[in-house]
Motif scaffolding. Structure first.
Motif, PDB file in Angstrom:
ATOM      1  N   ALA A  21       0.815  -1.218   0.000  1.00  0.00           N
ATOM      2  CA  ALA A  21       0.000   0.000   0.000  1.00  0.00           C
ATOM      3  C   ALA A  21       0.853   1.274   0.000  1.00  0.00           C
ATOM      4  O   ALA A  21       0.762   2.097  -0.922  1.00  0.00           O
ATOM      5  CB  ALA A  21      -0.926  -0.023   1.219  1.00  0.00           C
ATOM      6  N   ILE A  22       1.675   1.460   1.018  1.00  0.00           N
ATOM      7  CA  ILE A  22       2.429   2.711   1.143  1.00  0.00           C
ATOM      8  C   ILE A  22       3.543   2.779   0.101  1.00  0.00           C
ATOM      9  O   ILE A  22       3.756   3.822  -0.538  1.00  0.00           O
ATOM     10  CB  ILE A  22       2.986   2.851   2.582  1.00  0.00           C
ATOM     11  CG1 ILE A  22       1.820   3.037   3.566  1.00  0.00           C
ATOM     12  CG2 ILE A  22       3.985   4.004   2.687  1.00  0.00           C
ATOM     13  CD1 ILE A  22       2.201   2.938   5.043  1.00  0.00           C
ATOM     14  N   ASP A  41       9.887  -5.694  -4.563  1.00  0.00           N
ATOM     15  CA  ASP A  41       8.990  -6.344  -3.584  1.00  0.00           C
ATOM     16  C   ASP A  41       9.217  -7.846  -3.635  1.00  0.00           C
ATOM     17  O   ASP A  41       9.589  -8.396  -4.675  1.00  0.00           O
ATOM     18  CB  ASP A  41       7.511  -6.029  -3.908  1.00  0.00           C
ATOM     19  CG  ASP A  41       6.595  -6.194  -2.700  1.00  0.00           C
ATOM     20  OD1 ASP A  41       6.127  -5.168  -2.170  1.00  0.00           O
ATOM     21  OD2 ASP A  41       6.357  -7.350  -2.272  1.00  0.00           O
ATOM     22  N   ASP A  68      13.748 -10.354  -2.060  1.00  0.00           N
ATOM     23  CA  ASP A  68      13.541 -10.609  -0.631  1.00  0.00           C
ATOM     24  C   ASP A  68      14.594  -9.781   0.102  1.00  0.00           C
ATOM     25  O   ASP A  68      15.794 -10.074   0.019  1.00  0.00           O
ATOM     26  CB  ASP A  68      13.707 -12.105  -0.331  1.00  0.00           C
ATOM     27  CG  ASP A  68      13.492 -12.412   1.146  1.00  0.00           C
ATOM     28  OD1 ASP A  68      13.468 -11.464   1.968  1.00  0.00           O
ATOM     29  OD2 ASP A  68      13.369 -13.606   1.483  1.00  0.00           O
ATOM     30  N   VAL A  69      14.158  -8.750   0.811  1.00  0.00           N
ATOM     31  CA  VAL A  69      15.139  -7.832   1.418  1.00  0.00           C
ATOM     32  C   VAL A  69      15.965  -8.491   2.527  1.00  0.00           C
ATOM     33  O   VAL A  69      16.975  -7.927   2.956  1.00  0.00           O
ATOM     34  CB  VAL A  69      14.481  -6.535   1.973  1.00  0.00           C
ATOM     35  CG1 VAL A  69      13.905  -5.691   0.864  1.00  0.00           C
ATOM     36  CG2 VAL A  69      13.453  -6.845   3.061  1.00  0.00           C
ATOM     37  N   ASN A  95      11.250   0.818   2.736  1.00  0.00           N
ATOM     38  CA  ASN A  95       9.846   0.835   3.186  1.00  0.00           C
ATOM     39  C   ASN A  95       9.350  -0.519   3.686  1.00  0.00           C
ATOM     40  O   ASN A  95       8.349  -0.568   4.394  1.00  0.00           O
ATOM     41  CB  ASN A  95       8.976   1.341   2.024  1.00  0.00           C
ATOM     42  CG  ASN A  95       7.503   1.099   2.270  1.00  0.00           C
ATOM     43  OD1 ASN A  95       6.911   1.688   3.171  1.00  0.00           O
ATOM     44  ND2 ASN A  95       6.912   0.195   1.489  1.00  0.00           N
ATOM     45  N   TYR A 160       7.794  -6.198  16.784  1.00  0.00           N
ATOM     46  CA  TYR A 160       7.747  -5.171  15.723  1.00  0.00           C
ATOM     47  C   TYR A 160       8.142  -3.803  16.277  1.00  0.00           C
ATOM     48  O   TYR A 160       8.936  -3.079  15.672  1.00  0.00           O
ATOM     49  CB  TYR A 160       6.319  -5.151  15.172  1.00  0.00           C
ATOM     50  CG  TYR A 160       5.990  -4.097  14.148  1.00  0.00           C
ATOM     51  CD1 TYR A 160       6.625  -4.063  12.908  1.00  0.00           C
ATOM     52  CD2 TYR A 160       4.987  -3.160  14.402  1.00  0.00           C
ATOM     53  CE1 TYR A 160       6.271  -3.108  11.958  1.00  0.00           C
ATOM     54  CE2 TYR A 160       4.628  -2.205  13.456  1.00  0.00           C
ATOM     55  CZ  TYR A 160       5.281  -2.187  12.237  1.00  0.00           C
ATOM     56  OH  TYR A 160       4.927  -1.248  11.294  1.00  0.00           O
ATOM     57  N   LYS A 164      11.225  -1.364  15.153  1.00  0.00           N
ATOM     58  CA  LYS A 164      11.002  -0.011  14.609  1.00  0.00           C
ATOM     59  C   LYS A 164      11.656   1.050  15.504  1.00  0.00           C
ATOM     60  O   LYS A 164      12.069   2.101  15.017  1.00  0.00           O
ATOM     61  CB  LYS A 164       9.506   0.264  14.460  1.00  0.00           C
ATOM     62  CG  LYS A 164       8.840  -0.528  13.330  1.00  0.00           C
ATOM     63  CD  LYS A 164       9.290  -0.069  11.954  1.00  0.00           C
ATOM     64  CE  LYS A 164       8.419  -0.646  10.841  1.00  0.00           C
ATOM     65  NZ  LYS A 164       8.888  -0.301   9.484  1.00  0.00           N
ATOM     66  N   VAL A 192      -2.370   3.477   8.827  1.00  0.00           N
ATOM     67  CA  VAL A 192      -2.705   3.771   7.429  1.00  0.00           C
ATOM     68  C   VAL A 192      -3.472   2.584   6.842  1.00  0.00           C
ATOM     69  O   VAL A 192      -3.107   1.428   7.065  1.00  0.00           O
ATOM     70  CB  VAL A 192      -1.412   4.020   6.614  1.00  0.00           C
ATOM     71  CG1 VAL A 192      -1.709   4.061   5.121  1.00  0.00           C
ATOM     72  CG2 VAL A 192      -0.740   5.304   7.073  1.00  0.00           C
ATOM     73  N   ASN A 194      -4.225  -0.162   4.678  1.00  0.00           N
ATOM     74  CA  ASN A 194      -3.498  -0.985   3.701  1.00  0.00           C
ATOM     75  C   ASN A 194      -4.292  -2.248   3.376  1.00  0.00           C
ATOM     76  O   ASN A 194      -3.719  -3.309   3.121  1.00  0.00           O
ATOM     77  CB  ASN A 194      -2.082  -1.312   4.185  1.00  0.00           C
ATOM     78  CG  ASN A 194      -2.091  -2.019   5.522  1.00  0.00           C
ATOM     79  OD1 ASN A 194      -3.146  -2.401   6.017  1.00  0.00           O
ATOM     80  ND2 ASN A 194      -0.929  -2.210   6.111  1.00  0.00           N
TER      81      ASN A 194
HETATM   82  N1  LIG Z   1      -0.070   0.617   7.347  1.00  0.00           N
HETATM   83  C1  LIG Z   1       0.196   1.071   8.549  1.00  0.00           C
HETATM   84  O1  LIG Z   1      -0.721   1.329   9.363  1.00  0.00           O
HETATM   85  C2  LIG Z   1       1.616   1.324   8.983  1.00  0.00           C
HETATM   86  C3  LIG Z   1       1.816   2.007  10.187  1.00  0.00           C
HETATM   87  C4  LIG Z   1       3.109   2.258  10.594  1.00  0.00           C
HETATM   88  C5  LIG Z   1       4.181   1.829   9.824  1.00  0.00           C
HETATM   89  N2  LIG Z   1       3.951   1.169   8.654  1.00  0.00           N
HETATM   90  C6  LIG Z   1       5.129   0.721   7.896  1.00  0.00           C
HETATM   91  O2  LIG Z   1       5.014   1.153   6.548  1.00  0.00           O
HETATM   92  C7  LIG Z   1       5.665   0.204   5.695  1.00  0.00           C
HETATM   93  C8  LIG Z   1       4.723  -0.224   4.571  1.00  0.00           C
HETATM   94  O3  LIG Z   1       3.556  -0.778   5.145  1.00  0.00           O
HETATM   95  P1  LIG Z   1       2.212  -1.044   4.318  1.00  0.00           P
HETATM   96  O4  LIG Z   1       1.095  -0.667   5.203  1.00  0.00           O
HETATM   97  O5  LIG Z   1       2.308  -0.474   2.959  1.00  0.00           O
HETATM   98  O6  LIG Z   1       2.272  -2.645   4.249  1.00  0.00           O
HETATM   99  P2  LIG Z   1       1.884  -3.639   3.061  1.00  0.00           P
HETATM  100  O7  LIG Z   1       1.733  -4.960   3.736  1.00  0.00           O
HETATM  101  O8  LIG Z   1       0.751  -3.103   2.257  1.00  0.00           O
HETATM  102  O9  LIG Z   1       3.190  -3.642   2.145  1.00  0.00           O
HETATM  103  C9  LIG Z   1       4.395  -4.234   2.550  1.00  0.00           C
HETATM  104  C10 LIG Z   1       5.045  -4.850   1.323  1.00  0.00           C
HETATM  105  O10 LIG Z   1       6.308  -5.399   1.735  1.00  0.00           O
HETATM  106  C11 LIG Z   1       6.486  -6.608   1.031  1.00  0.00           C
HETATM  107  N3  LIG Z   1       7.413  -7.477   1.767  1.00  0.00           N
HETATM  108  C12 LIG Z   1       7.173  -8.184   2.899  1.00  0.00           C
HETATM  109  N4  LIG Z   1       8.260  -8.894   3.234  1.00  0.00           N
HETATM  110  C13 LIG Z   1       9.214  -8.627   2.312  1.00  0.00           C
HETATM  111  C14 LIG Z   1      10.541  -9.069   2.102  1.00  0.00           C
HETATM  112  N5  LIG Z   1      11.127  -9.952   2.932  1.00  0.00           N
HETATM  113  N6  LIG Z   1      11.230  -8.577   1.043  1.00  0.00           N
HETATM  114  C15 LIG Z   1      10.656  -7.692   0.191  1.00  0.00           C
HETATM  115  N7  LIG Z   1       9.379  -7.252   0.315  1.00  0.00           N
HETATM  116  C16 LIG Z   1       8.671  -7.725   1.366  1.00  0.00           C
HETATM  117  C17 LIG Z   1       5.115  -7.227   0.931  1.00  0.00           C
HETATM  118  O11 LIG Z   1       5.045  -8.150  -0.154  1.00  0.00           O
HETATM  119  C18 LIG Z   1       4.234  -5.985   0.708  1.00  0.00           C
HETATM  120  O12 LIG Z   1       4.018  -5.733  -0.663  1.00  0.00           O
HETATM  121  C19 LIG Z   1       6.141  -0.918   6.607  1.00  0.00           C
HETATM  122  O13 LIG Z   1       7.482  -0.707   6.980  1.00  0.00           O
HETATM  123  C20 LIG Z   1       5.253  -0.785   7.819  1.00  0.00           C
HETATM  124  O14 LIG Z   1       5.854  -1.330   8.971  1.00  0.00           O
HETATM  125  C21 LIG Z   1       2.683   0.904   8.218  1.00  0.00           C
END
Ligand SMILES: NC(=O)c1ccc[n+]([C@@H]2O[C@H](COP(=O)([O-])OP(=O)(O)OC[C@H]3O[C@@H](n4cnc5c(N)ncnc54)[C@H](O)[C@@H]3O)[C@@H](O)[C@H]2O)c1
Length: 263
Positions: A21-22, A41, A68-69, A95, A160, A164, A192, A194
């Motif tokens: 999402a983000i 991704d 895979d990060v 991200n 988590y 962070k 956010v 997602n």
């Molecule tokens: N959505 C929220 O409420 C929120 C709040 C605080 C922080 N965040 C942070 O924002 C960032 C993005 O979150 P989001 O809400 O878009 O999540 P999301 O789940 O929509 O997207 C995360 C993406 O990371 C990819 N991913 C997971 N493991 C991976 C790996 N090992 N290697 C490569 N890619 C991998 C997934 O396939 C996914 O597409 C994250 O770091 C999350 O911790 C999100």
């Protein structure tokens, strides 16, 4: 012109987690601002679909890569593919991240370490690989997706939130050592939307409604609310900004110090 300072024309930016999402919204906004974006991704199909959508909408060249990060060899492949395609790296958006509800005393060593590797160590490794290339570019930067749970007590997300929290201090160290060539900042993200991911992490719809109602802005964030903050931190508008945590959370961390009978 005031808006030109947010332009990312001639920038090449890697965004990890860009199938989500983000990350997806961020890749989209950065391309709209003129950047060539590399969408990385674990879900290669999601990254490719988003890259195609962005190229069609903006006319900008994109590159999608399955990575895979947590695998250092794949991070090197990501850097090499970016340089082969675009010849430089101007900015990196670390991200990727993930966490879920865990009881405070219910986490094993293995679980804690896995969370730390995914949320913190992986972005350390990718930044290390990108740094020599970033140093060659004007206004280069690395920006990280932090979380509100990393700066407030968050016992429900102990693995988590620990990871962070570590991220914030790691980025400050990177900022201290990487200037003036490369700026390093964290966006402290509030809740956010997602899609299913937050529900998978242990929330239900009623909990999300109560959460949104508690925010000053009375809603959860949308991915583009965060993407615009990334645009700012990568752009020349932020060329004197390094080592900060930019909180984008709809006022989610604010609680009145003088509660009324309604609180
Ligand atoms: N959505 C929220 O409420 C929120 C709040 C605080 C922080 N965040 C942070 O924002 C960032 C993005 O979150 P989001 O809400 O878009 O999540 P999301 O789940 O929509 O997207 C995360 C993406 O990371 C990819 N991913 C997971 N493991 C991976 C790996 N090992 N290697 C490569 N890619 C991998 C997934 O396939 C996914 O597409 C994250 O770091 C999350 O911790 C999100």
């Amino acid at each position: 012109m005031a808006l030109d300072i947010f332009s990312l024309k001639n920038y090449v930016v890697i965004v990890t987690g860009a199938g989500g999402a983000i990350g997806g919204a961020t890749a989209e906004v950065l391309a709209e601002a003129g950047a060539k974006v590399v969408l990385s991704d674990l879900n290669g199909d999601a990254a490719q679909a988003k890259a195609d959508e962005i190229t069609q909408a903006t006319g900008q060249e994109t590159l999608a890569i399955k990575t895979d990060v947590t695998d250092e060899a794949q991070l090197q492949d990501l850097v090499d593919a970016t340089l082969n395609k675009f010849g430089k790296i101007t900015a990196l958006i670390n991200n990727v991240g993930w966490g879920e509800y865990t009881p405070l005393w219910g986490v094993s060593t293995d679980y804690m370490v896995k969370s730390y590797i995914l949320n913190t160590v992986s972005s350390y490794n990718l930044t290390k690989l990108c740094m020599p290339h970033l140093k060659k570019e004007p206004n280069a930067s690395v920006t990280f997706s932090g979380s509100m749970v990393g700066i407030t007590p968050s016992p429900e997300f102990i693995a988590y939130s620990n990871a962070k929290a570590a991220l914030v201090n790691m980025v400050r160290s990177m900022a201290a050592m990487s200037g003036p060539e490369v700026r390093c900042n964290t966006i402290v993200i509030g809740s956010v939307d997602n899609g299913a991911a937050t529900l998978d992490a242990g929330y239900d719809e009623a909990m999300l409604k109560r959460l949104a109602d508690a925010f000053v802005m009375k809603r959860r964030g949308m991915p583009r609310d965060i993407a615009h903050a990334f645009n700012y931190l990568v752009s020349p508008a932020a060329s004197w900004v390094t080592g900060i945590e930019l909180r984008v959370d709809g006022g989610g961390s604010y609680k009145s110090k003088m509660p009324t009978s309604d609180d």
